[in-house]
Structure formats: C-alpha cells, structure tokens
Design a protein around this motif. Structure first.
Motif, PDB file in Angstrom:
ATOM      1  N   LYS A 209      41.661   1.350  26.360  1.00  0.00           N
ATOM      2  CA  LYS A 209      40.473   0.896  27.410  1.00  0.00           C
ATOM      3  C   LYS A 209      40.899   0.842  28.972  1.00  0.00           C
ATOM      4  O   LYS A 209      40.214   1.614  29.743  1.00  0.00           O
ATOM      5  CB  LYS A 209      39.615  -0.192  27.065  1.00  0.00           C
ATOM      6  CG  LYS A 209      40.671  -1.429  27.108  1.00  0.00           C
ATOM      7  CD  LYS A 209      39.991  -2.784  26.650  1.00  0.00           C
ATOM      8  CE  LYS A 209      40.677  -3.873  26.725  1.00  0.00           C
ATOM      9  NZ  LYS A 209      40.055  -5.282  26.374  1.00  0.00           N
ATOM     10  N   SER A 210      42.049   0.550  29.216  1.00  0.00           N
ATOM     11  CA  SER A 210      42.304   0.273  30.691  1.00  0.00           C
ATOM     12  C   SER A 210      43.010   1.759  31.164  1.00  0.00           C
ATOM     13  O   SER A 210      43.066   1.760  32.238  1.00  0.00           O
ATOM     14  CB  SER A 210      43.628  -0.884  30.850  1.00  0.00           C
ATOM     15  OG  SER A 210      44.761  -0.380  29.919  1.00  0.00           O
ATOM     16  N   LYS A 211      43.107   2.817  30.299  1.00  0.00           N
ATOM     17  CA  LYS A 211      43.775   3.885  30.826  1.00  0.00           C
ATOM     18  C   LYS A 211      42.701   5.061  30.670  1.00  0.00           C
ATOM     19  O   LYS A 211      42.758   6.056  31.506  1.00  0.00           O
ATOM     20  CB  LYS A 211      44.968   4.438  29.820  1.00  0.00           C
ATOM     21  CG  LYS A 211      45.885   3.375  29.604  1.00  0.00           C
ATOM     22  CD  LYS A 211      46.730   3.902  28.248  1.00  0.00           C
ATOM     23  CE  LYS A 211      47.785   2.708  28.070  1.00  0.00           C
ATOM     24  NZ  LYS A 211      48.628   3.021  26.767  1.00  0.00           N
ATOM     25  N   ALA A 212      41.520   4.739  30.228  1.00  0.00           N
ATOM     26  CA  ALA A 212      40.357   5.580  29.998  1.00  0.00           C
ATOM     27  C   ALA A 212      39.466   5.584  31.057  1.00  0.00           C
ATOM     28  O   ALA A 212      39.075   4.527  31.895  1.00  0.00           O
ATOM     29  CB  ALA A 212      39.713   5.169  28.655  1.00  0.00           C
ATOM     30  N   ASP A 213      39.121   6.967  31.722  1.00  0.00           N
ATOM     31  CA  ASP A 213      38.058   6.945  32.537  1.00  0.00           C
ATOM     32  C   ASP A 213      36.657   6.974  32.008  1.00  0.00           C
ATOM     33  O   ASP A 213      35.789   6.248  32.424  1.00  0.00           O
ATOM     34  CB  ASP A 213      38.235   8.495  33.450  1.00  0.00           C
ATOM     35  CG  ASP A 213      37.039   8.802  34.671  1.00  0.00           C
ATOM     36  OD1 ASP A 213      36.759   7.707  35.133  1.00  0.00           O
ATOM     37  OD2 ASP A 213      36.514   9.427  34.380  1.00  0.00           O
ATOM     38  N   LYS A 214      36.510   7.737  30.904  1.00  0.00           N
ATOM     39  CA  LYS A 214      35.293   7.649  30.011  1.00  0.00           C
ATOM     40  C   LYS A 214      35.733   7.584  28.538  1.00  0.00           C
ATOM     41  O   LYS A 214      36.970   7.692  27.975  1.00  0.00           O
ATOM     42  CB  LYS A 214      34.690   8.806  30.238  1.00  0.00           C
ATOM     43  CG  LYS A 214      34.052   9.078  31.697  1.00  0.00           C
ATOM     44  CD  LYS A 214      33.293  10.344  31.902  1.00  0.00           C
ATOM     45  CE  LYS A 214      33.813  11.697  31.799  1.00  0.00           C
ATOM     46  NZ  LYS A 214      33.159  12.674  32.366  1.00  0.00           N
ATOM     47  N   MET A 215      35.104   6.859  27.775  1.00  0.00           N
ATOM     48  CA  MET A 215      35.357   6.220  26.601  1.00  0.00           C
ATOM     49  C   MET A 215      34.541   7.044  25.385  1.00  0.00           C
ATOM     50  O   MET A 215      33.097   6.694  25.500  1.00  0.00           O
ATOM     51  CB  MET A 215      35.596   4.902  26.529  1.00  0.00           C
ATOM     52  CG  MET A 215      35.781   4.269  24.858  1.00  0.00           C
ATOM     53  SD  MET A 215      37.367   4.753  24.443  1.00  0.00           S
ATOM     54  CE  MET A 215      38.507   3.675  25.572  1.00  0.00           C
ATOM     55  N   LEU A 216      35.070   7.515  24.256  1.00  0.00           N
ATOM     56  CA  LEU A 216      34.309   7.588  22.950  1.00  0.00           C
ATOM     57  C   LEU A 216      34.872   7.106  21.732  1.00  0.00           C
ATOM     58  O   LEU A 216      35.972   7.209  21.662  1.00  0.00           O
ATOM     59  CB  LEU A 216      34.339   9.137  22.808  1.00  0.00           C
ATOM     60  CG  LEU A 216      33.916   9.686  21.528  1.00  0.00           C
ATOM     61  CD1 LEU A 216      32.356   9.196  21.349  1.00  0.00           C
ATOM     62  CD2 LEU A 216      33.868  11.253  21.206  1.00  0.00           C
ATOM     63  N   LEU A 217      34.219   5.851  21.359  1.00  0.00           N
ATOM     64  CA  LEU A 217      34.726   4.932  20.408  1.00  0.00           C
ATOM     65  C   LEU A 217      34.030   5.265  19.065  1.00  0.00           C
ATOM     66  O   LEU A 217      32.890   5.543  19.054  1.00  0.00           O
ATOM     67  CB  LEU A 217      34.368   3.610  20.688  1.00  0.00           C
ATOM     68  CG  LEU A 217      34.878   2.607  19.701  1.00  0.00           C
ATOM     69  CD1 LEU A 217      36.267   2.421  19.444  1.00  0.00           C
ATOM     70  CD2 LEU A 217      34.309   1.262  20.234  1.00  0.00           C
ATOM     71  N   LEU A 218      34.958   5.697  18.172  1.00  0.00           N
ATOM     72  CA  LEU A 218      34.623   6.116  16.758  1.00  0.00           C
ATOM     73  C   LEU A 218      35.334   5.208  15.666  1.00  0.00           C
ATOM     74  O   LEU A 218      36.298   4.518  15.964  1.00  0.00           O
ATOM     75  CB  LEU A 218      34.934   7.476  16.462  1.00  0.00           C
ATOM     76  CG  LEU A 218      34.162   8.361  17.328  1.00  0.00           C
ATOM     77  CD1 LEU A 218      34.813  10.066  17.265  1.00  0.00           C
ATOM     78  CD2 LEU A 218      32.844   8.579  17.440  1.00  0.00           C
ATOM     79  N   GLN A 219      34.794   5.049  14.543  1.00  0.00           N
ATOM     80  CA  GLN A 219      35.404   4.387  13.560  1.00  0.00           C
ATOM     81  C   GLN A 219      36.748   4.858  13.220  1.00  0.00           C
ATOM     82  O   GLN A 219      37.162   6.014  13.429  1.00  0.00           O
ATOM     83  CB  GLN A 219      34.759   3.964  12.369  1.00  0.00           C
ATOM     84  CG  GLN A 219      34.384   5.397  11.644  1.00  0.00           C
ATOM     85  CD  GLN A 219      33.527   5.060  10.300  1.00  0.00           C
ATOM     86  OE1 GLN A 219      33.335   4.063  10.018  1.00  0.00           O
ATOM     87  NE2 GLN A 219      33.057   6.275   9.781  1.00  0.00           N
ATOM     88  N   ARG A 220      37.683   4.393  12.450  1.00  0.00           N
ATOM     89  CA  ARG A 220      39.069   4.991  12.000  1.00  0.00           C
ATOM     90  C   ARG A 220      38.703   6.157  11.250  1.00  0.00           C
ATOM     91  O   ARG A 220      37.973   6.095  10.538  1.00  0.00           O
ATOM     92  CB  ARG A 220      39.903   3.716  11.387  1.00  0.00           C
ATOM     93  CG  ARG A 220      40.388   2.481  12.263  1.00  0.00           C
ATOM     94  CD  ARG A 220      41.043   1.417  11.562  1.00  0.00           C
ATOM     95  NE  ARG A 220      40.212   1.088  10.362  1.00  0.00           N
ATOM     96  CZ  ARG A 220      40.471  -0.293   9.759  1.00  0.00           C
ATOM     97  NH1 ARG A 220      41.886  -0.774  10.029  1.00  0.00           N
ATOM     98  NH2 ARG A 220      39.982  -0.404   8.807  1.00  0.00           N
ATOM     99  N   GLN A 221      39.906   6.911  11.284  1.00  0.00           N
ATOM    100  CA  GLN A 221      39.746   8.050  10.538  1.00  0.00           C
ATOM    101  C   GLN A 221      39.586   7.835   9.058  1.00  0.00           C
ATOM    102  O   GLN A 221      38.780   8.599   8.192  1.00  0.00           O
ATOM    103  CB  GLN A 221      40.812   9.045  10.864  1.00  0.00           C
ATOM    104  CG  GLN A 221      40.751  10.211  10.296  1.00  0.00           C
ATOM    105  CD  GLN A 221      39.722  11.190  10.685  1.00  0.00           C
ATOM    106  OE1 GLN A 221      39.457  11.317  11.928  1.00  0.00           O
ATOM    107  NE2 GLN A 221      38.704  11.547   9.880  1.00  0.00           N
ATOM    108  N   GLU A 222      40.421   6.823   8.556  1.00  0.00           N
ATOM    109  CA  GLU A 222      40.284   6.661   6.864  1.00  0.00           C
ATOM    110  C   GLU A 222      38.929   6.119   6.551  1.00  0.00           C
ATOM    111  O   GLU A 222      38.465   6.460   5.428  1.00  0.00           O
ATOM    112  CB  GLU A 222      41.351   5.626   6.577  1.00  0.00           C
ATOM    113  CG  GLU A 222      41.073   4.351   7.359  1.00  0.00           C
ATOM    114  CD  GLU A 222      42.290   3.960   8.442  1.00  0.00           C
ATOM    115  OE1 GLU A 222      42.772   3.102   8.720  1.00  0.00           O
ATOM    116  OE2 GLU A 222      42.338   5.206   9.176  1.00  0.00           O
TER     117      GLU A 222
END
Length: 478
Positions: A209-222
């Motif tokens: 989060k601290s490095k992101a300009d914009k964020m796309l949050l998804l669940q874990r791949q598994e």
C-alpha cells in the motif's frame, strides 16, 4: 399608530433578511460512503433482525434486534424499474444508481440509445477527489462495472475489465476479474500498464500500500483458483480468506492515508451486499440473512468513521433491486421459527460441493448413510432439526433418483445445486416459515438508509436514478 406599525414591520423584515444572509451555507459531504446491497428488499433486512431476536430470546418469541443501519435517522425506500422493463436487472439498476440515468436491462454505463453516460465516481475523480470502487464479487460484475465502464451488455466481461484502468480511479477491490484473459493482453496487464499495483489478500495489501500509486486489491490466488467470481459466503469462509469488510477497510485506509483523502475528502462505493443477491437467487434464507449481518458489519466500520467526522460524512445504503420475492410467512400461518436457520452451517453451494466430493471419493457410489452424514453435518437433520416421516421418505426417494439414478442439478443465475442440497434448503426454509416467489428479481421496493450530511434529502420515496444526483449535490460534485 399606523405609521409606527409600518416602521416596526419594515424593521423586522430587514432584520430577518440580514439574519438569513448571515446563516451558514449548507455543509458539504467531504467523505462519502455509497453502499449498495444487491438483491436486498425490506424483508431481507427484517428477516435477519427477526432471526437474531429469536436466537437471543428463544423460539416462539418475536421481535427484532435492530441492525446499525436500520437505526439511521433517515429510512426511506426506492423504486427500481428500468427503462425497458418493470423488473430491472443489475446492469440497468447499477447504471441508474451510478450515473443517474434509466437504461435498458443488460446495459452498463450507457443510456438506452447506447450513448456513454458517466458515474458519480467519475464526477468525483475529475474533481481530484480520491475515489474507490469495491465489491464482494468480481470487480467487473454489473454493479461495480456501472461506475467505471461502458458496454451494451453486462456479459462483455473482458471489455468491461479492460476499462478499469482507463477510468483511473485510485482503488478497486473485489474477488478477482472475471474472464480477464480473453485476449493476448490480459486485464491484469492492462491494469498494470495503467499504473495499478495488484495486491492479493490482506497481507498483500499491507505490504504494497505505501508503494502504490493506484491499487487493485483481489483475493489470494489460491482462493480465485476455487472461485474467482465472488468472495465466499460468510457461512463458508475459512480463516485467512479476504472479506468485503477487509476491502472496505483498505478503501478507507488507502484513500485517507495515502491519496490525500484526509484533506481532499473521498468517495467510496462498495457493493457490500453482493452475496445477499446470490443467496436470494438460490432461495437460501440462511445464507442470505447471514450476508445481511456481514453488510451491517461494514456499515459499522463506516459509522465509526462518521463518529470521528460527523459534520463532514455522508453514509447511504440502498439496493439495486429485490431478489427472490422473499416473504416472511408460511401459508395460513402467523408464526415464525427463524431461529432454526442457525442449524444450517453451509450455503447451498457449499453443501453441493460436499456431495460432489463424496461422488468423487466413492466413484459415484454414495450410500444413503453418507448422504445422511452430510445432512447432519450441514443442517443438523435427525439431531437438532427433527424430520417428519414424510420428509425422510422424500429424502430417501430423492437419494435413489439423484445418487443411484441420474438427475440433473437445479440451476439458478449463479450456481448449480445438487438436488439433495436444494431439497434440504427447502425443508429448513419451510420449517423457518420463509417463502420465495421467484428465483429471479422482483420490482419490490428496496430500502434506503442514510446518515450524516444531507441525509434529510432522501426522505420519502426515491427513484434509484435520483440517488446519485442527490449525493453529488450534497458533496458538491459537478
């Protein structure tokens, strides 16, 4: 005397005018929480409240334990019909709630003439206000898509997902992107090329989060490998799996602490109750009511924020439509037994997976005793939930038809159920005195709960297309 009275009246009028001119301008909503609970009618909310009362006070005791949201100062309703139909779908209702425009069923971010229309999220974003869109299902599903995309069909998942980066909002969150790989360039690649950091799960968000300009949050791949289309039902969730509450907290944190929201304010849309709709399509009362409890947990998160900024925050929850034609009654009965739904510990979809696992383990030679074990585990049948002779006879006959013989699964809009799972849910619904009139949507009124700056503007009967216009006016968006 007349001259004196005239002079006095004029002086009073001048004083009153001066007082009006000195009044403060109406406050604007600096922080906006726009919540949508898919498929949720007034009975869906009430069902959870009444079930909770029975759980706390015992069977045969009727009342309700109010949710946080049902204690908001403004409680009103909204109609949901679309431009093309009396009963809307989630695309046209999503477009109305996002863009303030009535359109035809199936259309995303377009008017009935196929011209592009733009959402309140876009209006906020263009003013430089930190903006986020979230959901408990895939981010390119109909409702969230209506806030950033334009398509003449909600089924154009790849086209919709590829527009996510173009809209440029600061944060997106959901289970995943459905059908993200229909082209050589995936929706993930398009998002990354558009400057988005893709985080998976809560730990992934915290680390990036601290490095992101914009964020796309998804669940874990598994978890996406099992079901990318939506987050798990509350009844089925395992420890460590991302929830819609996690997405909401990330939206607030990212906008407020990393995108200047503390000074600029923010606009947050979250379809916190998308899985309510899934449960209602499946006519699964236990799953749907528990999802209502989850959405209220989200409301509590927003309300805690409101308590810190009471003069600057607006919270609104509404629904895109009602699903299932839910009735809290059984024919010719005036009592409920909603507390019995506590004994259903898995959604109809999860029960189906349990039966499918049995088929795989036994080479499709499942015994009646094994079926009984699943029904005891997931519904407490023959244990805490008594079955009549006729109910047990019908279950045994269904076992012969579906496990010994061949019988097709029962399908609804989002899933396919083992006949035994569907029948078990019907039995416990009947025992709870819950009825359904459809597996689809209805034109029933949906609730509108509002708290904070400008809440009074939503009193009375709203049309869904009026809601974003009113929010924009209160927030000062053009």
């Amino acid at each position: 005397m007349k001259k004196f009275l005239y002079t006095l009246l004029m002086a009073t009028a001048v004083f009153s005018l001066a007082a009006c001119q000195q009044q403060e301008k109406p406050k604007k909503a600096k922080y906006v929480f726009y919540f949508i609970t898919d498929g949720t009618g007034v009975n869906t909310i009430l069902g959870q409240e009444m079930m909770q009362y029975e759980l706390e006070n015992g069977p045969g005791k009727w009342g309700r334990v109010p949710l946080c949201v049902t204690q908001f100062p403004v409680i009103s309703v909204a109609s949901t019909y679309s431009h093309s139909h009396g009963v809307t779908d989630s695309a046209s209702s999503g477009t109305a709630l996002a863009c303030g425009v009535k359109t035809s069923n199936g259309m995303i971010g377009e008017g009935p003439d196929s011209s592009a229309v733009y959402s309140i999220a876009t209006w906020a974003h263009e003013l430089g206000i930190p903006t986020a869109v979230g959901t408990s299902v895939c981010i390119n599903h109909a409702t969230p898509a209506s806030f950033y995309a334009h398509a003449d069909s909600r089924k154009q998942y790849y086209k919709i997902g590829s527009q996510l980066a173009e809209a440029g909002f600061d944060f997106y969150g959901g289970s995943d992107i459905n059908k993200a790989c229909d082209s050589t360039l995936t929706c993930y690649q398009i998002a990354e090329n558009g400057g988005y950091t893709i985080a998976r799960g809560v730990l992934g968000y915290d680390s990036l989060k601290s490095k992101a300009d914009k964020m796309l949050l998804l669940q874990r791949q598994e978890e996406s490998d099992v079901d990318a289309f939506s987050l798990p039902y509350y009844l089925d969730a395992k420890p460590g799996q991302m929830t819609v509450i996690d997405i909401l907290r990330a939206q607030i944190d990212f906008l407020y602490n990393y995108k200047g929201g503390k000074d600029k304010g923010f606009f947050i849309m979250n379809e916190i109750g998308a899985k309510v709709d899934f449960g209602c399509h499946s006519n699964d009362a236990a799953a749907a009511f528990r999802e209502v409890a989850v959405l209220d947990s989200c409301i509590r998160v927003a309300y805690d924020f409101y308590l810190q900024h009471p003069d600057e925050t607006l919270i609104l929850l509404t629904a895109d439509h009602e699903t299932g034609g839910l009735v809290l009654a059984k024919r010719n009965s005036y009592v409920h037994n909603l507390q019995i739904l506590q004994y259903q510990t898995a959604s109809k979809d999860e029960v189906t997976r349990h039966f499918q696992a049995l088929r795989a383990q036994t080479g499709n030679k499942v015994t009646w005793e094994q079926v009984q074990a699943v029904l005891k585990q997931d519904f407490s049948f023959w244990d805490k939930v008594d079955l009549s002779e006729d109910e047990e006879k019908d279950l045994k006959e269904l076992y012969r038809k579906s496990f010994v013989g061949k019988m097709p699964n029962e399908k609804n809009l989002y899933s396919s159920s083992e006949p035994m799972a569907a029948e078990a849910v019907r039995i416990i619904n009947a025992k709870a005195h819950v009825s359904w009139s459809t597996g689809g949507h209805s034109a029933g009124l949906v609730p509108c709960y509002v708290c904070g700056v400008g809440a009074e503007q939503f009193m009375g009967h709203n049309d869904n297309a009026e809601i974003p216009i009113k929010i924009a006016r209160i927030a000062g968006y053009k």
